[in-house]
Scaffold this active site. Structure first.
Site, PDB file in Angstrom:
ATOM      1  CE  LYS A 117      41.055  44.144  37.703  1.00  0.00           C
ATOM      2  NZ  LYS A 117      42.383  43.962  37.333  1.00  0.00           N
ATOM      3  CE1 TYR A 122      47.130  41.810  40.416  1.00  0.00           C
ATOM      4  CE2 TYR A 122      48.851  42.493  41.913  1.00  0.00           C
ATOM      5  CZ  TYR A 122      47.870  42.796  41.008  1.00  0.00           C
ATOM      6  OH  TYR A 122      47.630  44.101  40.685  1.00  0.00           O
ATOM      7  CB  VAL A 150      50.249  46.710  38.270  1.00  0.00           C
ATOM      8  CG1 VAL A 150      50.021  45.215  38.274  1.00  0.00           C
ATOM      9  CG2 VAL A 150      49.348  47.424  37.298  1.00  0.00           C
TER      10      VAL A 150
HETATM   11  N1  GLU Z   1      45.008  47.911  34.288  1.00  0.00           N
HETATM   12  C1  GLU Z   1      45.777  46.771  34.650  1.00  0.00           C
HETATM   13  C2  GLU Z   1      45.527  45.649  33.681  1.00  0.00           C
HETATM   14  O1  GLU Z   1      44.425  45.466  33.277  1.00  0.00           O
HETATM   15  C3  GLU Z   1      45.382  46.387  36.046  1.00  0.00           C
HETATM   16  C4  GLU Z   1      46.248  45.322  36.534  1.00  0.00           C
HETATM   17  C5  GLU Z   1      46.418  45.314  38.004  1.00  0.00           C
HETATM   18  O2  GLU Z   1      46.547  46.335  38.682  1.00  0.00           O
HETATM   19  O3  GLU Z   1      46.407  44.199  38.511  1.00  0.00           O
HETATM   20  O4  GLU Z   1      46.414  44.939  33.309  1.00  0.00           O
END
Ligand code: GLU
Length: 302
Positions: free
Chosen positions: A66, A238, A256
């Site tokens: 991201k 998060y 994650v």
């Molecule tokens: N692909 C995961 C989702 O969309 C990414 C989540 C993450 O790494 O925070 O839930």
């Protein structure tokens, strides 16, 4: 600074913690990763890389990507900040609840809703968001072998109802402009890129180099690089970003898959990987290792 000795000291100190936490289970392809893996790499601003443990072993980057999609969209001069905020959400990364109160405008680009908007913008700007991202990561890491993991992308897609709901909901407010199915494909491919700690530390160097790419060309203005680092500090880990800032004191972005990228502006970038997550979704050993790094070296933004 003798980064290699610092990394070796951290790896020794970390040994009792490795294996704590649980790998992500809501994406079945991630659940089977060995929780005892641990790797850490540092890339200095000149591109010299240091590493310890599983630092050259590829893992699923997940939400760490991201940061890079955000950089590509800002670099294109997009008016992104009209569509996405930059405040911590205080909610889990995949929460729907705030979106209705706030008219389909996600709180920040690092929760899933915000990242879906960023990927939607990149898709509009380039016509192929995930390939554009992969090519950028190959160039910045110097690793032409970087690739998507089709098994992870497929697993995410098969269990992606929550992300689909977020995307459809924002589309109803006009904040997603591509077909939702196209957007989700690119988002899942983006999350399924495999990279090692060394690859990620190298690829993130533009954030330590105030916006300069590996080849010396400018990706972002100094001010834009500062903005991304600031949003990483406040929203990158998060709903535990306050705790991360308190313990580590660096801009960071976790995923994650168990990876975390952190930036010491003007000095170096770090990436640590260990798949066992805490209840918020951050790597248990990863946060502790970064905490050790800033404690041992005094390198923090504070
Ligand atoms: N692909 C995961 C989702 O969309 C990414 C989540 C993450 O790494 O925070 O839930």
């Amino acid at each position: 600074m003798d980064y290699q000795s610092v990394l070796e000291r951290i790896a020794r100190d970390m040994a009792p913690q490795i294996g704590s936490g649980r790998p992500a289970e809501y994406i079945p392809a991630l659940a089977s990763v060995d929780p005892r893996r641990f790797g850490m790499a540092i890339a200095d601003v000149d591109g010299k890389v240091y590493g310890v443990g599983d630092w050259q072993r590829p893992f699923s980057t997940q939400s760490i990507t991201k940061v890079f999609t955000l950089a590509l969209v800002l670099a294109a001069g997009d008016d992104l900040w009209e569509r996405v905020g930059r405040e911590p959400s205080g909610n889990p990364f995949n929460s729907l609840v705030q979106l209705e109160y706030e008219n389909g405008i996600p709180r920040n680009p690092f929760i899933n809703a915000g990242a879906l908007v960023v990927t939607d913008r990149l898709q509009t700007l380039t016509g192929d968001a995930s390939s554009e991202l992969l090519e950028f990561l190959r160039q910045e890491s110097g690793n032409p072998g970087l690739a998507f993991d089709p098994e992870v992308a497929e697993s995410e897609s098969a269990h992606g109802d929550r992300n689909a709901a977020l995307a459809h909901f924002m589309a109803s407010y006009g904040n997603i402009t591509n077909p939702v199915s196209t957007l989700l494909d690119h988002y899942f491919w983006q999350c399924a890129i495999e990279m090692s700690c060394a690859d990620l530390a190298l690829a993130a160097r533009f954030l330590a180099r105030h916006g300069l790419r590996a080849d010396g060309s400018r990706l972002l203005t100094r001010s834009e690089a500062k903005q991304i680092n600031a949003v990483m500090l406040t929203c990158g880990t998060y709903d535990a970003a306050g705790e991360f800032a308190h313990r580590v004191g660096l801009p960071g972005k976790s995923g994650v898959g168990g990876g975390i990228v952190a930036v010491v502006p003007g000095r170096c970038t770090l990436c640590v990987w260990s798949p066992g997550l805490d209840e918020r979704g951050n790597s248990v050993a990863g946060v502790t290792a970064l905490d050790r790094f800033t404690t041992l070296t005094g390198l923090s933004v504070f």
